[in-house]
Enzyme design. Sequence first.
Site, short mmCIF file in Angstrom:
data_model
loop_
_atom_site.label_atom_id
_atom_site.label_comp_id
_atom_site.label_asym_id
_atom_site.label_seq_id
_atom_site.Cartn_x
_atom_site.Cartn_y
_atom_site.Cartn_z
N TYR A 150 0.69 -0.99 0.14
CA TYR A 150 -0.51 0.01 -0.04
C TYR A 150 1.20 1.25 -0.03
CZ TYR A 150 -3.99 -3.24 0.73
OH TYR A 150 -4.94 -4.05 0.86
N ALA A 151 2.50 0.74 0.75
CA ALA A 151 3.22 2.14 -0.11
C ALA A 151 4.39 2.05 -0.19
CB ALA A 151 3.10 3.29 1.49
N LEU A 152 4.77 2.95 -0.91
CA LEU A 152 6.43 2.58 -1.22
C LEU A 152 7.53 3.76 -0.34
CD1 LEU A 152 5.44 4.73 -4.73
CD2 LEU A 152 7.04 1.91 -4.93
N SER A 157 8.51 7.22 -3.54
CA SER A 157 7.23 7.56 -4.29
C SER A 157 7.31 9.39 -4.83
CB SER A 157 6.08 8.01 -2.86
OG SER A 157 4.78 8.92 -2.63
N HIS A 159 5.53 11.34 -3.85
CA HIS A 159 5.27 12.35 -2.99
C HIS A 159 6.19 12.61 -2.61
CE1 HIS A 159 0.55 11.70 -2.86
NE2 HIS A 159 0.31 10.63 -3.43
N ASP A 166 -2.30 13.45 -4.80
CA ASP A 166 -4.34 13.44 -4.45
C ASP A 166 -4.71 13.38 -4.62
OD1 ASP A 166 -2.03 10.34 -5.00
OD2 ASP A 166 -2.21 10.35 -2.74
N GLU A 209 -4.78 3.92 -10.20
CA GLU A 209 -5.26 4.82 -9.13
C GLU A 209 -5.83 6.41 -9.76
OE1 GLU A 209 -1.34 5.82 -6.34
OE2 GLU A 209 -1.09 4.23 -5.90
N HIS A 212 -3.83 9.97 -7.82
CA HIS A 212 -2.95 10.71 -8.19
C HIS A 212 -2.79 11.31 -9.08
CE1 HIS A 212 0.80 10.45 -6.91
NE2 HIS A 212 1.53 10.11 -8.12
ZN LIG Z 1 -0.26 9.49 -4.60
#
Ligand SMILES: [Zn+2]
Length: 291
Positions: A150-152, A157, A159, A166, A209, A212
């Site tokens: 679910y996350a990098l 990322s 982000h 997002d 996504e 995003h």
């Molecule tokens: Zn994102």
Amino acid sequence: MKKWVVLLLLAVLIGNSYMQRQQKEGDAGRMEGDAGNPTVLAAEKNGNRRSIELSEAQTYGGNLILVNSAHPVREEGVLPDIVALAAHPELTEGYGLLEADTRLSAAVAERFGAMIEAAAEDGVTHFRISSGYRDMEEQRRMYEAKGADYALPPGRSEHNTGLSLDVGSMLGEMGSSPEGEWLIRHAAEHGFILRYPKDKTEITGIQYEPWHFRYVGLPHSMIIEEHGLALEEYAAFLRKKGIIQAEANGERYEIQVVAVPGHATAHVPADAEVELSGDNQGGVIVTSRLK
Ligand SMILES: [Zn+2]
């Protein structure tokens, strides 16, 4: 809403030997300066050129850097104008923030605001930013809390750059809301791309996504959309084309990507306004706005 059209007006085809050199990662051919570069020689026939010196540090920063698990963001890739949006009411008109401490590049927030204003003209008004810039520590905490599905990891990322955000709809699921549908149709006109499209999951390695969005700027967003590319594919697309011309928002641009093995020289139209961005893959994308 005016519909922008991107035209690839000119693709200067480049010699096979050059293309093969460019396509072989790590090939010694990439280590040469571009004095004998056929793309430059071809371009010089089109008029007066001036030289711009490029250094390796420039390959790591800018609006077009690729950031993913294979290409971590470097220090140069974090935008220098990260701000807390809540402290800048002039940047947050027309949309909400899910979290009060949301941060983003001020320049990207400005472009996002202009896009939201255009959406409002079409009657689409329920946008909300659910996540913006995350520093490495926040990314690390998120990765540890949510896990790799679910996350990098920190630095992998988008982000972590300030270029991505997002976006949600206050009316429901982003994918099926008027906000999500409007952005899919119009984001590219404003310099943004849907970064993880449904049909590119194998290339991006990330699930679809619909929320995003990533700022890349014009005319790149339009070219990426026109040719159905993932950002992973864009630098290679440009390398293959050599020097291209594109039109967006009534402006004409020339775009080329220059391999920068430590140092290189770009040759650009003498009177053009030039914007540089690294591709985070050893190259600098040189965008010249033509007069
Ligand atoms: Zn994102």
